[in-house]
Design an enzyme around this catalytic site. Structure first.
Site, PDB file in Angstrom:
ATOM      1  CB  SER A 293     105.212 -84.462  95.781  1.00  0.00           C
ATOM      2  OG  SER A 293     104.042 -84.448  96.568  1.00  0.00           O
TER       3      SER A 293
ATOM      4  CG  HIS B  89     106.684 -83.441 100.457  1.00  0.00           C
ATOM      5  ND1 HIS B  89     105.941 -84.590 100.248  1.00  0.00           N
ATOM      6  CD2 HIS B  89     105.905 -82.420 100.047  1.00  0.00           C
ATOM      7  CE1 HIS B  89     104.774 -84.263  99.729  1.00  0.00           C
ATOM      8  NE2 HIS B  89     104.724 -82.959  99.600  1.00  0.00           N
ATOM      9  CG  ASN B  90     106.351 -88.370 101.133  1.00  0.00           C
ATOM     10  OD1 ASN B  90     106.358 -87.371 100.422  1.00  0.00           O
ATOM     11  ND2 ASN B  90     106.119 -89.564 100.642  1.00  0.00           N
TER      12      ASN B  90
ATOM     13  CD  GLU C 174     101.657 -86.511 101.970  1.00  0.00           C
ATOM     14  OE1 GLU C 174     102.437 -86.050 101.113  1.00  0.00           O
ATOM     15  OE2 GLU C 174     101.118 -87.628 101.851  1.00  0.00           O
TER      16      GLU C 174
ATOM     17  CE  LYS D  88     107.258 -87.189  97.315  1.00  0.00           C
ATOM     18  NZ  LYS D  88     107.021 -88.559  97.296  1.00  0.00           N
TER      19      LYS D  88
END
Ligand code: 2AM
Length: 501
Positions: free
Chosen positions: A148, A205-206, A209, A202
């Protein structure tokens, strides 16, 4: 001498391979992320062998971006593999899905037992689970790594989230931790866990976000429509927020976006169509949340908010027909309300991260993974889009108590949310009264109130299920024993089987 040779023969991997096995790692996929990661690895002293499906792109890369570096351009997959030191490390940065499987199929016959394939693309974690097992059966090691930070991150320090075959980690650790972002001296890269754990992290994480971005949008919406602030005034507020608890990359860029003027001297932001796009990782997080039964409501709302925004034509039509409250304007103290918005954002953000870590914990339990929670917070602390001071606090919470069951129960976060509560409630209540949507602020508060409730109204729900479907219920003083009541007197006494989805 070696360096000079490579300078002069920079594209001729065939000749070099006859003399030296010099490649530390091969990287396949010369799109933006791949190219920048190669240059980053090169800056850190690693010799990278570059390859791409369309081989002409290798030549172009060598003549332009990679000119004067130690990078070696490979002429074929065979040539690429022949240049590598053992165990061979081959990293893929290609389109997620079939392209990854195709490259793995081509690589396997060229590699040996103990060699390592690394997928740095945006793969679905289920695919990574499968590939990990398939390669293990062939004696090869597989790593699925979240990467990222976008183009700049890849070039100067991304957040890296590797997971997969644990035996691979000692062989990739040095390269990965050297090229990753640093917070102080600490690399934003550590081993996440087995199989697809790196890609799962990940994905979360997104999702987070998505949540962070939606929260900022709601704060902007309230400042714009409820307080009637100008863009410069809003930019000043974001600038101020960026000096405290909310200091983060996304707050910083939002400030700069608010200040940005187009070539005609007008604010660009105002001209941008209010229809959000998405590539799917937020949706995958929400789907996983449903699959594992974890109430990750804020990320889900953030995804739905994008969906609603995308229905622009329908919204414009509805806006002509359906009226809300007479005014959206706030009449109280403006400065005080700005501070309330800040606290609503902060408290909602705490809830969002608490939900994200709940999902990680549950997935780890279901999939039998041991996840490094503090390490995950540190990996997100720098280099990636959600990087923030706040993640340092999360890291500390897990350092204090590695098996912390929920962030909301950590002393620091308990205190912070307490500090925010009155403001948070005032903002949500005001937004509801004035008819301005704040789905993320509101769902976070609803979750918070549900989570801190010893008793919820699900007793009514259980009674309803038993009433119409004989689904049975438990009594408070006898949990574990499922019983059925003949509520109407004319229903039967037979209950349906008890099962949980
Ligand atoms: P290309 O340059 O040959 O198109 C990002 O799209 C990267 O993934 C590029 O390096 C691209 O290679 C590669 N890629 C996309 N689809 C692919 C496929 N089906 N097979 C192999 N590589 C692919």
């Amino acid at each position: 001498m070696c360096f000079l040779m490579m300078e002069t023969l920079s594209f001729d991997g065939d000749i070099i391979s006859l003399i030296y096995k010099i490649g530390d790692i091969a990287l396949i996929g010369l799109a933006v992320m791949g190219q920048n990661l190669i240059l980053n690895m090169n800056d850190h002293g690693f010799t990278v062998v570059a390859f791409n499906r369309t081989v002409s792109k290798v030549e172009e890369f060598m003549k332009n971006e990679a000119k004067g570096t130690k990078v070696i351009g490979a002429t074929s997959m065979e040539n690429m593999v022949s240049l590598l030191k053992k165990p061979r490390r081959v990293m893929l940065l290609v389109k997620a899905g079939q392209a990854v499987d195709d490259f793995i199929a081509k690589l396997v016959p060229l590699l040996e037992k103990g060699d390592i394939i690394i997928d740095g693309g945006n793969s679905e974690y289920g695919d990574t689970n499968r590939r990990c097992k398939e390669l293990a059966a062939k004696g090869m090691l597989y790593v699925g790594s979240g990467v990222s930070g976008g183009e700049d991150g890849a070039r100067y320090g991304p957040s890296l989230m590797p997971g997969g075959s644990p035996e691979a980690w000692p062989h990739v650790k040095d390269i990965f931790q050297s090229i990753s972002a640093k917070v102080g001296k600490e690399p934003c890269c550590d081993w996440v866990g087995p199989e697809g754990a790196g890609h799962f992290v990940k994905m979360v994480h997104n999702g987070i976000e998505y949540g962070d971005m939606q929260l900022i949008c709601e704060a902007y919406h309230l400042m714009k429509d409820v307080l009637g602030m100008t863009q410069d005034e809003m930019a000043d507020v974001f600038d101020d927020w960026n000096k405290g608890e909310l200091e983060s990359f996304l707050i910083e860029i939002s400030r700069d976006i608010l200040r940005f003027k187009d070539s005609d001297g007008k604010y660009l932001l105002d001209k941008i169509r209010d229809t959000a796009g998405q590539k799917g990782t937020g949706k995958w997080t929400a789907i996983s949340a449903l699959e594992y039964g974890v109430p990750v409501s804020l990320i889900a709302e953030a995804v739905f908010a994008r969906c609603l925004s995308a229905m622009q034509g329908e919204r414009i039509e509805a806006s002509k027909q359906i009226k809300g409250p007479a005014t959206t304007k706030y009449t109280g103290d403006k400065k005080e309300f700005i501070n309330d918005i800040k606290y609503a954002l902060y408290a909602s953000k705490i809830v969002s991260y608490a939900q994200g870590f709940m999902l990680l914990r549950e997935a780890a339990k279901e999939l039998n993974w041991k996840l490094n929670m503090g390490g995950i917070a540190l990996m997100w602390r720098g280099g990636c889009i959600i990087r923030s001071v706040f993640l340092g606090n999360i890291k500390q919470a897990f350092d204090k108590k590695p098996d912390l069951s929920n962030l909301l129960l950590d002393d620091f976060f308990k205190g912070e949310i307490q500090k925010c509560q009155t403001s948070w409630r005032k903002v949500v209540a005001t937004a509801v009264t004035l008819g301005v949507p704040t789905p993320a602020f509101s769902t976070a508060l609803a979750f918070f109130d549900g989570y801190r409730s010893a008793r919820l109204p699900a007793n009514m729900l259980q009674a309803q299920r038993d009433y119409f479907g004989a689904h049975t219920y438990e009594l408070l003083d006898n949990p574990g024993k499922f019983i059925h009541t003949n509520w109407t007197g004319h229903g039967g006494n037979v209950s349906s089987t008890t099962y949980q989805v």
